[in-house]
Motif scaffolding. Structure first.
Motif, short mmCIF file in Angstrom:
data_model
loop_
_atom_site.label_atom_id
_atom_site.label_comp_id
_atom_site.label_asym_id
_atom_site.label_seq_id
_atom_site.Cartn_x
_atom_site.Cartn_y
_atom_site.Cartn_z
N ILE A 1 -0.93 6.46 14.63
CA ILE A 1 -0.61 7.02 15.93
C ILE A 1 -0.38 8.51 15.74
O ILE A 1 0.51 8.91 14.97
N ARG A 2 -1.18 9.31 16.44
CA ARG A 2 -1.13 10.77 16.31
C ARG A 2 -1.14 11.22 14.86
O ARG A 2 -0.37 12.08 14.45
N GLY A 3 -2.00 10.58 14.07
CA GLY A 3 -2.19 10.96 12.68
C GLY A 3 -1.15 10.44 11.71
O GLY A 3 -1.22 10.70 10.51
N ARG A 4 -0.17 9.69 12.20
CA ARG A 4 0.89 9.18 11.33
C ARG A 4 0.76 7.66 11.19
O ARG A 4 0.52 6.96 12.17
N ARG A 5 0.94 7.18 9.96
CA ARG A 5 0.86 5.74 9.70
C ARG A 5 2.22 5.08 9.96
O ARG A 5 3.25 5.58 9.52
N TRP A 6 2.16 3.94 10.65
CA TRP A 6 3.35 3.12 10.90
C TRP A 6 3.00 1.69 10.52
O TRP A 6 1.88 1.24 10.74
#
Length: 101
Positions: free
Chosen positions: A15-20
């Protein structure tokens, strides 16, 4: 709303370049809905506690966020390293605690 992008192995969403960490894909829909409802309620309560400058209420609400996230498989032991009966036990225990808390 479209589903978020997943990493190649499916363990994370981007999400928006960030991994969760992604939710456990084995969660039954009704269980997932209940856990998400608890999560959203707890997050609202965190905000209310912060606005009220009530650290005890904030701590309780953050504990509920943690329980919901664990039940969803987004925190705690990675769901992909657990057997299905362990994962089921985790989401059932999380819901039991959240429902009675």
């Amino acid at each position: 709303m479209t589903d978020p992008e997943r990493t190649a192995e499916g363990h994370h969403v981007v999400i928006r370049g960030r991994r969760w960490r992604a939710s456990d894909p084995e969660l039954p829909d009704g269980i997932r809905e209940r856990l998400v409802a608890h999560l959203m309620s707890a997050r609202r309560d965190v905000g209310s506690a912060l606005r009220a400058q009530d650290p005890e209420a904030e701590q309780r609400a953050r504990g509920r966020v943690q329980l919901a996230k664990e039940g969803l498989g987004e925190r705690g032991s990675p769901w992909w390293e657990m057997r299905i009966h362990e994962r089921r036990h985790r989401w059932e225990e999380s819901l039991r605690s959240l429902d009675t808390g």
